[in-house]
Scaffold this active site. Structure first.
Site, PDB file in Angstrom:
ATOM      1  N   GLU A  17     -38.220 -24.501 -20.350  1.00 15.54           N
ATOM      2  CA  GLU A  17     -38.051 -22.499 -19.458  1.00 15.54           C
ATOM      3  C   GLU A  17     -38.254 -21.742 -20.259  1.00 15.54           C
ATOM      4  OE1 GLU A  17     -33.551 -22.732 -17.868  1.00 15.54           O
ATOM      5  OE2 GLU A  17     -34.269 -20.423 -18.517  1.00 15.54           O
ATOM      6  N   HIS A  77     -35.993 -22.036 -10.518  1.00 16.94           N
ATOM      7  CA  HIS A  77     -34.797 -21.808 -10.458  1.00 16.94           C
ATOM      8  C   HIS A  77     -34.516 -20.989  -9.085  1.00 16.94           C
ATOM      9  CE1 HIS A  77     -34.020 -22.323 -14.866  1.00 16.94           C
ATOM     10  NE2 HIS A  77     -34.751 -22.797 -14.405  1.00 16.94           N
ATOM     11  N   ARG A 107     -25.786 -19.706  -8.367  1.00 22.15           N
ATOM     12  CA  ARG A 107     -25.482 -18.859  -7.567  1.00 22.15           C
ATOM     13  C   ARG A 107     -25.596 -17.675  -8.490  1.00 22.15           C
ATOM     14  NH1 ARG A 107     -19.880 -16.299  -9.506  1.00 22.15           N
ATOM     15  NH2 ARG A 107     -20.889 -15.352 -10.921  1.00 22.15           N
TER      16      ARG A 107
END
Ligand code: FAD
Length: 287
Positions: A17, A77, A107
């Site tokens: 990531e 993302h 979220r």
């Protein structure tokens, strides 16, 4: 190959990531570090979405450059903070038009200084609603976040896992976990998710500790349970390099144990630096 097909293979998966750097120099450094990471042939590289959408365009720029430079599929993302359904649809259509088909649907956190997440009046309150929306677009492979020690806002792990199941039922294809240091917490999470009927792949998120500032940030972010032997080793460190050595040694053992347990792969949080993950993967990764 899309991430779901890749997860169906027996071979363990590897991913890293990265976050979009703020400056052109930072970006050049990142691509230098990535050139080391890609030598381990990761299956995908995920690119974070800055809090509140602060890196909206940059996330896609970095993902585009990763794909064109290394021919590696990015995982984009995305959070629904501050956006209506229409905003979300138009952003995701743009993502699709760029040729990306893997989304990590989140979220997002409340903006700095706020304790509670307030959804956009025409947006989504939970990631499960975003997952359902993206699933209906019928284009994307969808990953979601899982929390082996429970999400910070959840009253307990069981409740959080019930909510994770809602994301799975809404159409998630795989789960990437929050970082953790105590593998026992992960094993308990795996037992509980299986009991809750969650059967999609769960990829453990691994962050090697390399310095004290990072340790303090991680603690402030999610307060992970730290195994006592690790804490004792860290306390004995007198030089910055010692902390890095302890962190790397710990992560090698953590990954070897998880590998024996039978995880489907590893998602590393290298914080845009390759040295620690290289030392770790040199020791245990055989692809
Ligand atoms: P949700 O799954 O919606 O959960 C949020 C909270 O609501 C949880 O406590 C959950 O138990 C509860 N909940 C969910 N559904 C319900 C329901 N139906 N009823 C009641 N309660 C419910 N943040 C960024 O800003 N950018 C990133 O790029 C980013 N990448 C991440 C990558 C990974 C792998 C992980 C683990 C986290 C990442 N985050 C990122 C952080 C994430 O945005 C925050 O942890 C956020 O607070 C929660 O997002 P979520 O998608 O897990 O939310």
């Amino acid at each position: 190959m899309d991430i779901v097909s890749r997860l169906q293979q027996k071979k363990p998966l590897l991913s890293f990531e990265v976050f979009p750097p703020k400056t052109p120099i930072g970006e050049e450094n990142l691509f230098h570090e990535l050139s080391v990471m890609v030598s381990f042939k990761p299956d995908f590289i995920s690119v974070t979405y800055g809090a509140g959408g602060s890196t909206r365009a940059k996330t896609l720029e970095i993902a585009t450059r990763i794909k064109s430079t290394f021919s590696i599929e990015p995982l984009i993302h995305f959070t629904c903070v501050g956006q209506s359904r229409d905003d979300i649809a138009s952003y995701l259509n743009h993502v699709q038009s760029l040729g990306f088909n893997n989304i990590l649907a989140l979220r997002g956190d409340p903006p700095a200084g706020q304790h509670h997440f307030t959804p956009h009046p025409e947006g989504f309150k939970y990631a499960s609603e975003l997952v359902e929306f993206i699933r209906n677009m019928d284009h994307f492979t969808i990953g979601v976040a899982g929390y082996p020690e429970g999400h910070i806002e959840a009253p307990d792990l069981d409740t959080d896992i019930k909510n994770l199941k809602k994301k799975v039922d809404a159409g998630a294809d795989f789960i990437i976990t929050q970082l953790f240091f105590n593998n026992d917490r992960f094993y308990t999470f795996m037992e509980k998710t299986a009991k809750a009927g969650i059967s999609i792949p769960i990829i453990p998120g691994i962050m090697p500790l390399t310095n004290m500032v990072q340790f303090q940030k991680v603690t402030a972010m999610c307060n992970p349970d730290m195994p006592v032997p690790l804490l004792q080793e860290l306390e004995r460190c007198t030089l910055p390099d010692d902390i890095c050595k302890v962190g790397i040694e710990f992560t090698i053992n953590q990954c070897k144990e998880l590998q024996s347990y039978g995880v489907p792969g590893f998602h590393f949080y290298p914080l845009n630096k390759s040295a620690a993950v290289k030392s770790i993967l040199d020791e245990f990764w055989h692809g």
